[in-house]
Design an enzyme around this catalytic site. Structure first.
Site, mmCIF file in Angstrom:
data_model
loop_
_atom_site.group_PDB
_atom_site.id
_atom_site.type_symbol
_atom_site.label_atom_id
_atom_site.label_comp_id
_atom_site.label_asym_id
_atom_site.label_seq_id
_atom_site.Cartn_x
_atom_site.Cartn_y
_atom_site.Cartn_z
ATOM 1 N N CYS A 2 -15.144 -6.344 -8.137
ATOM 2 C CA CYS A 2 -16.356 -5.585 -7.834
ATOM 3 C C CYS A 2 -16.649 -4.531 -8.902
ATOM 4 O O CYS A 2 -15.760 -4.068 -9.604
ATOM 5 C CB CYS A 2 -16.298 -4.918 -6.475
ATOM 6 S SG CYS A 2 -16.291 -6.056 -5.078
ATOM 7 N N GLY A 30 -18.471 -9.004 -10.759
ATOM 8 C CA GLY A 30 -18.867 -9.632 -9.506
ATOM 9 C C GLY A 30 -20.205 -10.325 -9.645
ATOM 10 O O GLY A 30 -21.161 -9.718 -10.118
ATOM 11 N N ASN A 104 -14.907 -0.657 -4.486
ATOM 12 C CA ASN A 104 -14.166 -1.629 -5.283
ATOM 13 C C ASN A 104 -12.712 -1.537 -4.877
ATOM 14 O O ASN A 104 -12.093 -0.476 -5.001
ATOM 15 C CB ASN A 104 -14.321 -1.321 -6.778
ATOM 16 C CG ASN A 104 -13.412 -2.190 -7.642
ATOM 17 O OD1 ASN A 104 -13.053 -3.293 -7.264
ATOM 18 N ND2 ASN A 104 -13.033 -1.681 -8.798
ATOM 19 N N TYR A 247 -7.535 -9.129 -18.147
ATOM 20 C CA TYR A 247 -8.610 -10.071 -17.846
ATOM 21 C C TYR A 247 -9.906 -9.444 -17.337
ATOM 22 O O TYR A 247 -10.993 -9.729 -17.844
ATOM 23 C CB TYR A 247 -8.113 -11.096 -16.817
ATOM 24 C CG TYR A 247 -9.186 -12.002 -16.280
ATOM 25 C CD1 TYR A 247 -9.758 -12.986 -17.077
ATOM 26 C CD2 TYR A 247 -9.638 -11.875 -14.965
ATOM 27 C CE1 TYR A 247 -10.753 -13.826 -16.588
ATOM 28 C CE2 TYR A 247 -10.636 -12.708 -14.465
ATOM 29 C CZ TYR A 247 -11.192 -13.685 -15.276
ATOM 30 O OH TYR A 247 -12.173 -14.491 -14.792
#
Length: 455
Positions: A2, A30, A104, A247
């Site tokens: 998020c 997201g 988040n 990532y």
């Protein structure tokens, strides 16, 4: 995952376009839904929907949202499915004012708290844990009459990861949990607008300047009286998610004072030292393997080539039932450059391996393109345990490294050799030890037993 974004304008200008562009910059966090809520001091106006930011909002909708303070959200689901009702921000009205929340993270004990609130008469419109936070805040606000005290009381009840932006009447509030699992930063621009963003790249797009990161356990409140900071909870050892560096985050972001791009390049260099390989070319699995592949290539002096080209117009939303369709999905996303690959010893660099199914398809694609050998190097350690703090990760049984040896994984992936970055190499590459490494060590920074309580 998020992405959350907030703006407070001391100059009194409408903030909705700045929120829109901030969310656009955070789209990688997201793609399932997006929402914006703004306040003019008296009322909160909001709009949210399923899809990308550019799909949810148009000019007419943007122009209808008037306010000098606001928050926004792009959604990646972990708790609660992909439904409009689960899109954020969540808005709850009370006799002490209106409140909107964007979250988040993941709350491990949300199902327990939700049952308690439902018994007390609270009505939920979604299945997500983020709405639980909103209801808890309103409940405490009615009891204490003070928003900061309410946030502190809620922090004592919830277990898990949460970075929040809260819109309360005419105040913008940022909250980062005491462990600092998820990133959050504050910035400003020359027009006296202040911003809260999941990543610094959200500030760059609106020409904002990064002031600093929100500290773990810190609350920042911005309103017409200025900016005030508060502390919540105890001061545990920090546990920022290592996957933000590996990532999740955009490579041009800075998280807790550390450049994500520099980290990934360093991880590639360390991987080359730990797991060297003789090859003709080094190629990333795009996009997240690119920067580490550059570091790997430079360290070993092996030429860097983009042997796989990514289709930029294919999202992450494929849920396809058959093996044939799943293979097609990989081919739609990635296509090999056959003249580069043919008769070469190819060293592929990827950021991580979770189930291993996609990696296997990519390797077979490279072999079919004519590679003489395919070697795979991974810029993170073996993932052996699921994440409970906001990553939609499979169960332990589905994680290929939880049950298979290195040789068994190598054979499954059909590669000539396989090498992972060590945990020590990961820590060295990031340059900090206050990390959550639960998915690669199995050691969780909080009690996760409530995640498995009867629901």
């Amino acid at each position: 995952m998020c992405g959350i974004f907030g703006v407070y304008s001391f100059s009194g200008e409408d903030v909705v376009k700045r929120i829109y562009y901030g969310l656009y910059a955070l789209q990688h966090r997201g793609q399932e839904g997006a929402g914006i809520a703004v306040s003019n001091g008296d009322s909160i106006y909001s709009y949210k929907g399923l899809g990308l930011v550019s799909e949810v909002f148009n000019k007419k909708i943007i122009n209808s949202l008037k306010g000098q303070v606001g928050i926004g959200h792009v959604r990646y689901s972990t708790t609660g499915g992909t439904f409009l009702e689960n899109c954020q921000p969540f808005i709850v009205n009370s006799s002490l004012g209106n409140l909107a929340v964007a979250h988040n993270g993941d709350i491990l004990n949300s199902h327990i708290l939700r049952k308690e609130l439902e018994k007390q008469g609270h009505i939920f419109t979604s299945s997500t844990d983020s709405e639980v936070i909103a209801h808890l805040l309103v409940k405490e606000l009615l009891r204490t009459g003070d928003i900061i005290q309410s946030i502190e009381e809620v922090s004592k009840k919830i277990v898990g990861a949460y970075s929040l932006v809260i819109l309360y009447n005419n105040s913008l509030i940022a909250v980062r949990d005491p462990h600092g699992f998820k990133p959050l930063c504050i910035g400003r621009d020359e027009r006296d607008n202040y911003y809260i963003s999941s990543e610094s790249c959200g500030l760059d797009v609106i020409n904002g300047e990064l002031i600093r990161d929100v500290c773990p356990g810190e609350v920042i409140m911005i309103n017409r009286d200025g900016i005030e900071t508060y502390r919540i909870g105890e001061d545990p050892k920090g546990s920022t998610c290592m996957f933000e560096y590996v990532y999740f985050a955009r490579p041009d972001s800075i998280i807790d004072g550390i450049s994500v791009y520099n980290v990934r390049r360093k991880l590639g260099e360390i991987l080359a030292k730990e797991e060297p390989c003789e090859g003709d070319i080094v190629s990333p699995v795009p996009d997240s393997g690119i920067t580490s592949a550059i570091g790997y290539s430079e360290e070993l002096g092996i030429p860097y080539y983009e042997a796989l080209i990514k289709n930029k117009y294919v999202g992450r939303t494929f849920i396809l039932p058959s093996q044939e369709e799943r293979d097609l999905a990989v081919r739609l996303k990635l296509n090999p450059v056959k003249p580069i690959i043919k008769d070469k010893k190819v060293i592929l660099i990827d950021d991580s391996i979770v189930r291993g199914t996609t990696s296997k398809r990519i390797v077979n694609m490279v072999r079919k393109a004519g590679a003489r050998e395919v070697h795979l190097r991974v810029g993170s350690p073996r993932i052996i345990s699921p994440c409970y703090y906001g990553i939609d990760m499979p169960t332990k049984e589905e994680l290929i490294a939880s049950s298979k040896s290195l040789e068994e994984i190598r054979r499954y992936l059909n590669v000539d050799s396989l090498g992972y970055l060590s945990v020590q190499g990961l820590i060295k590459g990031i340059g900090r030890e206050d990390l959550c490494l639960a998915c690669v060590t199995g050691k969780y920074p909080t009690d996760v037993s409530c995640k498995f309580c009867c629901k």
